[in-house]
Scaffold this motif. Sequence first.
Motif, PDB file in Angstrom:
ATOM      1  N   ILE A 162      14.416   4.173  18.396  1.00 44.17           N
ATOM      2  CA  ILE A 162      14.147   2.749  18.210  1.00 44.17           C
ATOM      3  C   ILE A 162      12.653   2.503  18.054  1.00 44.17           C
ATOM      4  N   GLU A 163      11.859   3.161  18.908  1.00 48.43           N
ATOM      5  CA  GLU A 163      10.416   2.968  18.850  1.00 48.43           C
ATOM      6  C   GLU A 163       9.817   3.580  17.589  1.00 48.43           C
ATOM      7  N   GLY A 164      10.342   4.739  17.181  1.00 45.27           N
ATOM      8  CA  GLY A 164       9.852   5.365  15.960  1.00 45.27           C
ATOM      9  C   GLY A 164      10.114   4.508  14.735  1.00 45.27           C
ATOM     10  N   ILE A 165      11.295   3.906  14.681  1.00 44.46           N
ATOM     11  CA  ILE A 165      11.645   3.025  13.559  1.00 44.46           C
ATOM     12  C   ILE A 165      10.747   1.789  13.556  1.00 44.46           C
ATOM     13  N   GLY A 166      10.516   1.206  14.741  1.00 48.91           N
ATOM     14  CA  GLY A 166       9.653   0.032  14.837  1.00 48.91           C
ATOM     15  C   GLY A 166       8.228   0.334  14.419  1.00 48.91           C
ATOM     16  N   ALA A 167       7.705   1.487  14.845  1.00 46.55           N
ATOM     17  CA  ALA A 167       6.342   1.869  14.472  1.00 46.55           C
ATOM     18  C   ALA A 167       6.246   2.110  12.970  1.00 46.55           C
ATOM     19  N   ALA A 168       7.290   2.713  12.387  1.00 46.61           N
ATOM     20  CA  ALA A 168       7.292   2.986  10.947  1.00 46.61           C
ATOM     21  C   ALA A 168       7.281   1.684  10.148  1.00 46.61           C
ATOM     22  N   ARG A 169       7.968   0.658  10.633  1.00 49.64           N
ATOM     23  CA  ARG A 169       7.983  -0.627   9.928  1.00 49.64           C
ATOM     24  C   ARG A 169       6.586  -1.239   9.867  1.00 49.64           C
ATOM     25  N   ILE A 170       5.833  -1.102  10.943  1.00 46.00           N
ATOM     26  CA  ILE A 170       4.466  -1.620  10.939  1.00 46.00           C
ATOM     27  C   ILE A 170       3.618  -0.849   9.934  1.00 46.00           C
ATOM     28  N   MET A 171       3.774   0.474   9.904  1.00 43.38           N
ATOM     29  CA  MET A 171       2.978   1.297   8.994  1.00 43.38           C
ATOM     30  C   MET A 171       3.316   1.011   7.530  1.00 43.38           C
ATOM     31  N   THR A 172       4.597   0.816   7.221  1.00 40.01           N
ATOM     32  CA  THR A 172       4.961   0.519   5.831  1.00 40.01           C
ATOM     33  C   THR A 172       4.473  -0.863   5.417  1.00 40.01           C
ATOM     34  N   GLY A 173       4.300  -1.754   6.395  1.00 37.88           N
ATOM     35  CA  GLY A 173       3.701  -3.053   6.086  1.00 37.88           C
ATOM     36  C   GLY A 173       2.234  -2.928   5.720  1.00 37.88           C
TER      37      GLY A 173
ATOM     38  N   PRO B  66       2.232  -0.328   1.803  1.00 40.71           N
ATOM     39  CA  PRO B  66       3.439  -0.575   1.004  1.00 40.71           C
ATOM     40  C   PRO B  66       3.715   0.600   0.055  1.00 40.71           C
ATOM     41  N   GLY B  67       4.984   0.891  -0.102  1.00 43.39           N
ATOM     42  CA  GLY B  67       5.379   1.971  -0.993  1.00 43.39           C
ATOM     43  C   GLY B  67       5.572   3.298  -0.304  1.00 43.39           C
ATOM     44  N   THR B  68       5.082   3.428   0.934  1.00 40.53           N
ATOM     45  CA  THR B  68       5.304   4.673   1.670  1.00 40.53           C
ATOM     46  C   THR B  68       6.666   4.619   2.345  1.00 40.53           C
ATOM     47  N   PRO B  69       7.415   5.720   2.359  1.00 37.88           N
ATOM     48  CA  PRO B  69       8.745   5.709   2.977  1.00 37.88           C
ATOM     49  C   PRO B  69       8.644   5.677   4.499  1.00 37.88           C
ATOM     50  N   SER B  70       9.505   4.896   5.115  1.00 34.02           N
ATOM     51  CA  SER B  70       9.453   4.765   6.577  1.00 34.02           C
ATOM     52  C   SER B  70       9.791   6.079   7.273  1.00 34.02           C
ATOM     53  N   TRP B  71      10.686   6.893   6.661  1.00 36.09           N
ATOM     54  CA  TRP B  71      11.057   8.158   7.302  1.00 36.09           C
ATOM     55  C   TRP B  71       9.847   9.078   7.440  1.00 36.09           C
ATOM     56  N   MET B  72       8.904   8.971   6.493  1.00 40.15           N
ATOM     57  CA  MET B  72       7.707   9.810   6.556  1.00 40.15           C
ATOM     58  C   MET B  72       6.895   9.501   7.808  1.00 40.15           C
ATOM     59  N   TRP B  73       6.742   8.207   8.110  1.00 40.38           N
ATOM     60  CA  TRP B  73       5.980   7.824   9.296  1.00 40.38           C
ATOM     61  C   TRP B  73       6.696   8.249  10.565  1.00 40.38           C
ATOM     62  N   VAL B  74       8.017   8.089  10.596  1.00 41.97           N
ATOM     63  CA  VAL B  74       8.771   8.545  11.766  1.00 41.97           C
ATOM     64  C   VAL B  74       8.559  10.038  11.971  1.00 41.97           C
ATOM     65  N   LEU B  75       8.634  10.806  10.883  1.00 41.68           N
ATOM     66  CA  LEU B  75       8.443  12.256  10.975  1.00 41.68           C
ATOM     67  C   LEU B  75       7.047  12.592  11.488  1.00 41.68           C
ATOM     68  N   VAL B  76       6.037  11.891  10.985  1.00 38.05           N
ATOM     69  CA  VAL B  76       4.658  12.129  11.428  1.00 38.05           C
ATOM     70  C   VAL B  76       4.531  11.881  12.935  1.00 38.05           C
ATOM     71  N   PHE B  77       5.062  10.743  13.383  1.00 38.02           N
ATOM     72  CA  PHE B  77       4.970  10.411  14.806  1.00 38.02           C
ATOM     73  C   PHE B  77       5.748  11.410  15.663  1.00 38.02           C
ATOM     74  N   MET B  78       6.944  11.781  15.212  1.00 37.93           N
ATOM     75  CA  MET B  78       7.762  12.722  15.970  1.00 37.93           C
ATOM     76  C   MET B  78       7.070  14.079  16.090  1.00 37.93           C
ATOM     77  N   LEU B  79       6.526  14.570  14.975  1.00 41.99           N
ATOM     78  CA  LEU B  79       5.847  15.864  15.007  1.00 41.99           C
ATOM     79  C   LEU B  79       4.612  15.811  15.910  1.00 41.99           C
ATOM     80  N   PHE B  80       3.882  14.712  15.836  1.00 44.59           N
ATOM     81  CA  PHE B  80       2.655  14.594  16.626  1.00 44.59           C
ATOM     82  C   PHE B  80       2.959  14.599  18.120  1.00 44.59           C
ATOM     83  N   PHE B  81       3.896  13.755  18.546  1.00 41.85           N
ATOM     84  CA  PHE B  81       4.158  13.650  19.980  1.00 41.85           C
ATOM     85  C   PHE B  81       4.972  14.823  20.510  1.00 41.85           C
ATOM     86  N   THR B  82       5.796  15.411  19.661  1.00 37.74           N
ATOM     87  CA  THR B  82       6.472  16.635  20.083  1.00 37.74           C
ATOM     88  C   THR B  82       5.441  17.726  20.322  1.00 37.74           C
TER      89      THR B  82
END
Length: 469
Positions: A123-134, A137-153
């Motif tokens: 839920i938090e990853g999706i919410g953070a991705a929405r802010i980043m895509t705002g 614009p034009g960047t896929p939200s899944w990319m931001w989720v992946l970036v955040f997941m890889l970083f914190f993992t």
Amino acid sequence: MSQSTLTPPPRQSSDGAPPSSRSPLGGGLKQRHLSMIALGGVIGAGLFVGSGAGIAAAGPSIVLAYAASGVLVMFVMRMLGEMSAAHPASGSFSVHAERAVGPWAGFTAGWMFWTLLCVGVAIEGIGAARIMTGWFPGTPSWMWVLVFMLFFTGSNLASVSHFGEFEFWFAALKIGAIALFLGLGVLAVAGLLPGSDSPGAANLLHDGGFLPNGVDGLLVGLLASVVAYGGLETVTIAAAESDDPVKGVAKAVRTTMWRIAVVYVGSMLVIVTLLPWNDPAVTAAGPYAATLDRLGIPHAGQVMNVVILVALLSAMNANIYGASRMAHSLVTRGQGPAALGKVSGGVPRRAVLLSSGFGFVTVLLSYWYPDTLFAWLLNMVGGVILVVWGFIAVSQFVLRRRLEREAPGKLVVRMWGFPYLTWVALAGVVGVLALMVLDEDTRVQVFFTGGLTAALAAAGYLVQRRRPE
């Protein structure tokens, strides 16, 4: 298995063992980390975003809703603090439930909380991705989720000190933001802020009065406020890896009261005093952004987006950490796959990978099956925190009696008004669950959570039956 002793079996040495044995978890959290985690943990995205729906339903009486649920949370944290100071363990309330009620209870509470945290990561990853895509614009939200997941993992795989440092600075930013908000708000309410006039009590008493939607609206606001308080339990999990667990837990719990009063109740009072409760901006832009905009703060919406992003990333980091430690604790107590129990460099890396992996799978489910599987997951964990609080209350009641009889010196933190306030807290948990059943929007969550509780309790009982005495 007898539950009459205060110390766990030898195989629990990695989770609150006697002083003679050493935990394989590396430690590394300092008192400054714990203090900031305790302070910042109360400030989450649920407060910044979710409070808008509560204000829209309850109006100015949202202040009473947050105060009432805040009292319940203070009782829960005091009970948890009492047990955690007496017996620090990375499994926290799961360990306490096992010692008080039995292995099946520890299994149920632990895996329920693990599931809640992993779904929370999504839920938090999706919410953070929405802010980043705002912002991009034009960047896929899944990319931001992946970036955040890889970083914190990665940061959680490295060492617990990395988690502590990230949470320290995340918490500092959140605390600074809420302090600035409250400071500006108080000046505006007092009519001392240049360019703004004090509204007095007009917004509290007009447009339907203090209870514009009656008791029903107040109850909806109460349910919304309970959700915002979830996550405070993580500090007792983190305390087990600190330099002085007993001191850390005691200090964190003793400051819970003023943190809740100032951050939650105080900010709600500022918002509904400065803004009409039915202002569309409260839900559209969020109550904090709408208030800053009302005060003439430039780019208020973007300022709050930064703060909300920090809150979301902080929650992701804390949830991966908390889930991995809970999973490791369960495994060391024979309540999960033994392969997850391996610790490398003081970090349960396999448990971190499992927790992160499940979180990322739930993100994928939100894209693939938003109205089916992901909705099912959300409903399944909707009432989990209340069930966990119920386990905490029951465990504290049992263990307090045992400690008073066998080891009174371990009662560094004491629950107020025991046993009466313990019963009040338990009644409050049952009462909120009953309100959820009566409310059409939350009824299904109680049923799904009940199903998860029953399934895990049955599995836990089977595991308990197969364990040697």
